[in-house]
Design a protein around this motif. Sequence first.
Motif, mmCIF file in Angstrom:
data_model
loop_
_atom_site.group_PDB
_atom_site.id
_atom_site.type_symbol
_atom_site.label_atom_id
_atom_site.label_comp_id
_atom_site.label_asym_id
_atom_site.label_seq_id
_atom_site.Cartn_x
_atom_site.Cartn_y
_atom_site.Cartn_z
ATOM 1 N N LEU A 16 -11.101 -22.537 -28.900
ATOM 2 C CA LEU A 16 -11.939 -22.635 -30.092
ATOM 3 C C LEU A 16 -11.742 -23.981 -30.780
ATOM 4 N N ALA A 17 -10.485 -24.434 -30.878
ATOM 5 C CA ALA A 17 -10.198 -25.706 -31.537
ATOM 6 C C ALA A 17 -10.824 -26.877 -30.798
ATOM 7 N N VAL A 18 -10.683 -26.903 -29.468
ATOM 8 C CA VAL A 18 -11.229 -28.014 -28.688
ATOM 9 C C VAL A 18 -12.754 -28.030 -28.752
ATOM 10 N N ARG A 19 -13.373 -26.871 -28.640
ATOM 11 C CA ARG A 19 -14.832 -26.815 -28.738
ATOM 12 C C ARG A 19 -15.317 -27.321 -30.083
ATOM 13 N N SER A 20 -14.630 -26.900 -31.144
ATOM 14 C CA SER A 20 -15.036 -27.289 -32.496
ATOM 15 C C SER A 20 -14.854 -28.780 -32.725
ATOM 16 N N LEU A 21 -13.729 -29.329 -32.254
ATOM 17 C CA LEU A 21 -13.495 -30.767 -32.409
ATOM 18 C C LEU A 21 -14.547 -31.569 -31.651
ATOM 19 N N GLY A 22 -14.916 -31.090 -30.466
ATOM 20 C CA GLY A 22 -15.939 -31.786 -29.707
ATOM 21 C C GLY A 22 -17.259 -31.843 -30.452
ATOM 22 N N ARG A 23 -17.625 -30.759 -31.106
ATOM 23 C CA ARG A 23 -18.874 -30.729 -31.863
ATOM 24 C C ARG A 23 -18.867 -31.756 -32.991
ATOM 25 N N VAL A 24 -17.676 -31.999 -33.558
ATOM 26 C CA VAL A 24 -17.566 -32.912 -34.700
ATOM 27 C C VAL A 24 -17.388 -34.356 -34.254
ATOM 28 N N LEU A 25 -16.542 -34.608 -33.253
ATOM 29 C CA LEU A 25 -16.089 -35.958 -32.937
ATOM 30 C C LEU A 25 -16.824 -36.633 -31.783
ATOM 31 N N ALA A 26 -17.310 -35.855 -30.819
ATOM 32 C CA ALA A 26 -17.826 -36.463 -29.594
ATOM 33 C C ALA A 26 -19.240 -37.009 -29.778
ATOM 34 N N GLN A 27 -19.518 -38.137 -29.124
ATOM 35 C CA GLN A 27 -20.888 -38.644 -29.021
ATOM 36 C C GLN A 27 -21.574 -38.103 -27.767
ATOM 37 N N GLY A 28 -20.794 -37.683 -26.808
ATOM 38 C CA GLY A 28 -21.328 -37.128 -25.577
ATOM 39 C C GLY A 28 -20.197 -36.491 -24.790
ATOM 40 N N TYR A 29 -20.552 -35.758 -23.752
ATOM 41 C CA TYR A 29 -19.569 -35.048 -22.937
ATOM 42 C C TYR A 29 -19.702 -35.491 -21.481
ATOM 43 N N LEU A 30 -18.625 -36.034 -20.959
ATOM 44 C CA LEU A 30 -18.512 -36.361 -19.544
ATOM 45 C C LEU A 30 -17.600 -35.309 -18.931
ATOM 46 N N VAL A 31 -18.140 -34.457 -18.071
ATOM 47 C CA VAL A 31 -17.399 -33.290 -17.585
ATOM 48 C C VAL A 31 -17.261 -33.356 -16.068
ATOM 49 N N ASN A 32 -16.193 -32.724 -15.553
ATOM 50 C CA ASN A 32 -15.888 -32.858 -14.124
ATOM 51 C C ASN A 32 -16.626 -31.874 -13.227
ATOM 52 N N SER A 33 -17.333 -30.893 -13.794
ATOM 53 C CA SER A 33 -18.055 -29.915 -12.975
ATOM 54 C C SER A 33 -19.024 -29.134 -13.850
ATOM 55 N N ARG A 34 -19.944 -28.454 -13.206
ATOM 56 C CA ARG A 34 -20.820 -27.544 -13.947
ATOM 57 C C ARG A 34 -20.009 -26.385 -14.509
ATOM 58 N N THR A 35 -18.945 -26.020 -13.800
ATOM 59 C CA THR A 35 -18.068 -24.954 -14.279
ATOM 60 C C THR A 35 -17.467 -25.315 -15.627
ATOM 61 N N THR A 36 -16.989 -26.546 -15.772
ATOM 62 C CA THR A 36 -16.461 -27.010 -17.053
ATOM 63 C C THR A 36 -17.570 -27.111 -18.086
ATOM 64 N N SER A 37 -18.718 -27.635 -17.691
ATOM 65 C CA SER A 37 -19.827 -27.817 -18.621
ATOM 66 C C SER A 37 -20.237 -26.508 -19.281
ATOM 67 N N ALA A 38 -20.137 -25.410 -18.541
ATOM 68 C CA ALA A 38 -20.562 -24.116 -19.071
ATOM 69 C C ALA A 38 -19.644 -23.589 -20.160
ATOM 70 N N THR A 39 -18.474 -24.230 -20.362
ATOM 71 C CA THR A 39 -17.506 -23.723 -21.340
ATOM 72 C C THR A 39 -17.449 -24.545 -22.615
ATOM 73 N N ILE A 40 -18.288 -25.591 -22.747
ATOM 74 C CA ILE A 40 -18.256 -26.421 -23.957
ATOM 75 C C ILE A 40 -19.406 -26.051 -24.880
ATOM 76 N N TRP A 41 -19.365 -26.582 -26.089
ATOM 77 C CA TRP A 41 -20.436 -26.385 -27.064
ATOM 78 C C TRP A 41 -21.055 -27.745 -27.380
#
Length: 270
Positions: A16-41
């Motif tokens: 929950l913490a990592v997802r929330s921080l990503g929503r606030v801080l990230a400009q974009g998401y570079l992910v290593n797989s579709r499996t990982t991509s499905a778990t972010i917000w």
Amino acid sequence: MHDRIAADYLGRLSALAVRSLGRVLAQGYLVNSRTTSATIWPGHKPVLVAPPALDRSRFIVEPVRPEVTAPVRRVVMVGRISPWKGQHVFLEAFEQVFADTDVEAYVVGGALFGEREYEAELHRTASAGRCAGRIHFTGHLDDVRHHQLSADVLVHASVVPEPFGLVVSEGMAAGCAVIATTPGGPAEVITDGRDGLLVPCGDVDAMVAALQELKADPELAQRLRTAGQRSVRRYDATVQAAWVQPWLHAVAHRVAPARPATSWSDVAIP
């Protein structure tokens, strides 16, 4: 993002913490797989799937692995020793398939994060079974290429979905016939029956069947090795750089990245 941001992987509060921080801080998401991509917000922020790159030159040695069929002589599993990595699944399956042979198994890696008891239990299981003396534990190694290059079969046995599974693409680059688990990142790397074999997470019987298939059919094992080495060309660092660089440039300049013309799994093999 190199890990699935999920409760079964990081814990509920950490995810929950990592997802929330990503929503606030990230400009974009570079992910290593579709499996990982499905778990972010990600919301409306750009996302690009770009698996970890390989320096394939590190897996090219002389003499080159011969293009001939031969029986399985050495099976290796590479990774941190941890219950979710599934070394117990590997050992149980190996015992069932190779008990009456002289095939050797190598468990490459050591335990971290308070998992020494699990490691000790694996040692007890190996020493008490019919394959005692033919199952070897290397402990932690800084460089595992020797074991990948000398193995006939590489097993990935995670019991929960793996975010990517770099040892899978490395094993293919090293010329191993690879067995890996699905769902998860490895199922995005391997096309079952074409360049590797996929079995359900935590399914000992399916792992036994896959090992038995490679044991009984050296020609299949050789076809998987050859196809695997070709498939992982798309993971070469030069291919990855050409895929990622325009996306990073757009995100850094706060402009909308052009949508890739194809998904990562459809990137042409050089």
